[in-house]
Structure formats: structure tokens, C-alpha cells
Design an enzyme around this catalytic site. Structure first.
Site, PDB file in Angstrom:
ATOM      1  N   ASN A  14       0.518  -1.425  -0.304  1.00 22.60           N
ATOM      2  CA  ASN A  14      -0.081   0.247   0.134  1.00 22.60           C
ATOM      3  C   ASN A  14       1.146   1.453   0.393  1.00 22.60           C
ATOM      4  OD1 ASN A  14      -2.019   2.335   0.545  1.00 22.60           O
ATOM      5  ND2 ASN A  14      -2.248   1.620   2.529  1.00 22.60           N
ATOM      6  N   LYS A  16       0.176   4.135   0.171  1.00 23.62           N
ATOM      7  CA  LYS A  16      -0.718   5.235  -0.088  1.00 23.62           C
ATOM      8  C   LYS A  16      -0.277   7.151  -0.060  1.00 23.62           C
ATOM      9  CE  LYS A  16      -0.639   3.312   4.600  1.00 23.62           C
ATOM     10  NZ  LYS A  16       0.167   3.420   6.617  1.00 23.62           N
ATOM     11  N   HIS A  99      -9.156   1.075   4.813  1.00 22.71           N
ATOM     12  CA  HIS A  99      -8.296   1.352   6.160  1.00 22.71           C
ATOM     13  C   HIS A  99      -8.520   1.755   6.821  1.00 22.71           C
ATOM     14  CE1 HIS A  99      -4.562   2.591   6.651  1.00 22.71           C
ATOM     15  NE2 HIS A  99      -3.944   1.537   5.584  1.00 22.71           N
ATOM     16  N   GLU A 101      -7.365   4.521   8.105  1.00 22.79           N
ATOM     17  CA  GLU A 101      -7.509   5.533   7.224  1.00 22.79           C
ATOM     18  C   GLU A 101      -7.756   6.658   6.945  1.00 22.79           C
ATOM     19  OE1 GLU A 101      -2.381   5.641   7.335  1.00 22.79           O
ATOM     20  OE2 GLU A 101      -3.520   5.929   5.641  1.00 22.79           O
ATOM     21  N   GLU A 170      -5.778  -4.999  10.467  1.00 15.17           N
ATOM     22  CA  GLU A 170      -4.350  -4.305  10.881  1.00 15.17           C
ATOM     23  C   GLU A 170      -5.342  -3.754  12.147  1.00 15.17           C
ATOM     24  OE1 GLU A 170      -4.969  -1.230   7.663  1.00 15.17           O
ATOM     25  OE2 GLU A 170      -6.977  -0.608   8.041  1.00 15.17           O
ATOM     26  N   GLY A 176       1.876   2.333  10.829  1.00 12.92           N
ATOM     27  CA  GLY A 176       3.086   3.641  10.447  1.00 12.92           C
ATOM     28  C   GLY A 176       3.754   3.872  12.097  1.00 12.92           C
ATOM     29  N   SER A 214       2.699  -2.699  10.274  1.00 11.32           N
ATOM     30  CA  SER A 214       4.002  -2.510  10.108  1.00 11.32           C
ATOM     31  C   SER A 214       4.669  -3.391  10.133  1.00 11.32           C
ATOM     32  CB  SER A 214       4.503  -1.936  11.830  1.00 11.32           C
ATOM     33  OG  SER A 214       3.899  -0.969  11.308  1.00 11.32           O
TER      34      SER A 214
END
Length: 267
Positions: A14, A16, A99, A101, A170, A176, A214
Site C-alpha cells: 500500500n 498510501k 483502511h 485511515e 490491521e 506507521g 507495520s
């Protein structure tokens, strides 16, 4: 679907909101040069403006094209949105939905995520449905309830078609941040998700479960060795060809070992 196909690992990168025409070309050239005959499936989820470029760069290679998001709407007055049909025009094989985010910064609800998965499936694109808990939810002992609720929305909206999705666990607290769930913590949640899928469809075994918090070159082998972890959704490490290739190599080695063991059982 045979046993070998069921056990095939999926490593999805990904990107991003990263990349440029020049950087993308260099990264994918390095991936193609280093990939060889990967026993696992490899995909890269790229920002929408680069779908056309990357479609060309991965053509004829073992790398599949993925998008990072899709609209819950089919078409119409939704400025800035990208429909599943548009993604299909570029040969997109996978798309991320839900996701953390997107949930956190764009207010995506479980219902919206389920609708996006539905749109992707209707267009013949495999949704990679992301689920995961925040640090506060984990510390409150709510991990299982949260991921089951998030997945349940997708199951209810898609029925038996749920056997055609990919699920990525996740943990939000590990995205991150450099923090990673231990292999045992990740496996525990993956086992919960597997059981939930098994209750929903007789073909739960064909749903790849990815770990997405991660994952990097140093921890990939341990995570991928867990019985219910079928691959990885890789963030920052997917932007560095050497690191991403190392993760793919770890998946390849585990894939090869499983094939050897399966062959021995059948002999």
C-alpha cells in the site's frame, strides 16, 4: 479450489499518498528485476492518478494492480470519487476498502465499507477489506468485538460472495508507528476472523487473511509462519524495493515449504 491454491500467500503493498512518475517507474523496475518466479501473489495499491502508468509498468509481470479506495456509488454527481467500473477499465485486480485511515480521517462507517466491497465485487474486483482496533479498544479488551463487528457488516451485505474477498487485519495502533502485534497476537485475531468467515460461508478457507500492521523485512517471516496469516498488507516497506522483495521472499519460502510438506503427505 485445490489445497495449493488455498495456501497461496498474498503480499500487497500500500503506497498510501506517496509516489511520482519517476519514483514509480524506478520502484516497479526494481521489483520486476528482483521478483523472479514468486510462488506468492504480489500486488501494489497505488494512488488513483497513477493507475494508468502502473498498469503499463506491471503488464506482463507477476505484479497485480490494486487501488487504494473505491466509491460506494456506481456513477453520478460525486465529484472526486472513483467508481469500480473506472478501476476495472485500468485492469485493477484488487482494491482496499475500509483502511483505518479512511475510517479515521474520512468517517467511513462499517456500512459504507460494506457497500464499497459490494461495488468492487460486482465489478469483478477483489476487495481487500481492512479491519482493526485502536489502542484504546485493545486496552479495553474490545479487539474481538470490534473486528467481528467490522467484518459482520461486509458479510451481511455480500452473503455468499464473501468467499471472494480478502480480509486484512490491521491493528490501528501498529500502523506507521513501528509497533507490531506479536505473531501470537496477530494469529489470535486471525483465528477469530477465520471462525467468523467459516460460520458465514462453506468456502472460508479460500479467503486470504492478511496482516497489516507495520509488517517489514525483519518481522515478516515470523508473522507469515502463523497458521491463519495468509499474507501481508505492507505500508512503508513496500516503497523500498529491497525491503518489499525481502518480505516477498519470506512468503515464497513459507509457500515452498508448505508445498513440500503437502507433497510429502500425498506421497
Amino acid at each position: 479450489m485445490d489445497d495449493m491454491t488455498q495456501k497461496k500467500k498474498l503480499i500487497a503493498g500500500n503506497w498510501k499518498m506517496n509516489g511520482s512518475l519517476q519514483a514509480n517507474a524506478a520502484l516497479l523496475q526494481a521489483l520486476r528485476d528482483g521478483l523472479g518466479e514468486a510462488a506468492c501473489t504480489v500486488a501494489v495499491a497505488v494512488p488513483a492518478p497513477y493507475l494508468a502508468q502502473v498498469q503499463g509498468l506491471v503488464a506482463g509481470s507477476a505484479v497485480a494492480l490494486a487501488a487504494q479506495d473505491v466509491s460506494q456509488h456506481e456513477s453520478g454527481a460525486f465529484t472526486g470519487e472513483v467508481s469500480a467500473a473506472m478501476l476495472r477499465d485500468f485492469g485493477t485486480r484488487y482494491v482496499l476498502v475500509g483502511h483505518s485511515e479512511r475510517r479515521q480521517y474520512h468517517g467511513e462507517t462499517d456500512a459504507v465499507v460494506a457497500a464499497k466491497a459490494q461495488r468492487a465485487l460486482a465489478a469483478g474486483i477483489t476487495p481487500i477489506v481492512c479491519v482493526g482496533e485502536t489502542l484504546a479498544e485493545r486496552e479495553a479488551g474490545q479487539t474481538e468485538a470490534v473486528v467481528k463487528r467490522q467484518l459482520a457488516a461486509v458479510v451481511q451485505a455480500n452473503g455468499q460472495c464473501v468467499s471472494e474477498i480478502v480480509v486484512a487485519y490491521e491493528p490501528v495502533w501498529a500502523i506507521g508507528t513501528g509497533r507490531t502485534a506479536t505473531p501470537e497476537q496477530a494469529q489470535q485475531v486471525h483465528a477469530v476472523l477465520r471462525a467468523q468467515l467459516a460460520a458465514a460461508t462453506a468456502r472460508a478457507d479460500r479467503v486470504p487473511l492478511l496482516y497489516g500492521g507495520s509488517m517489514n523485512a525483519a518481522n515478516a517471516a515470523q508473522l507469515l509462519a502463523q497458521p491463519d496469516i495468509d499474507g501481508g498488507l505492507v505500508g512503508g516497506a513496500s516503497l523500498k524495493a529491497a525491503d518489499f522483495l525481502q518480505i516477498i521472499a519470506a512468503a515464497h519460502a513459507i509457500q515452498a515449504q508448505a508445498a513440500t510438506e503437502l507433497g510429502a503427505e500425498k506421497a
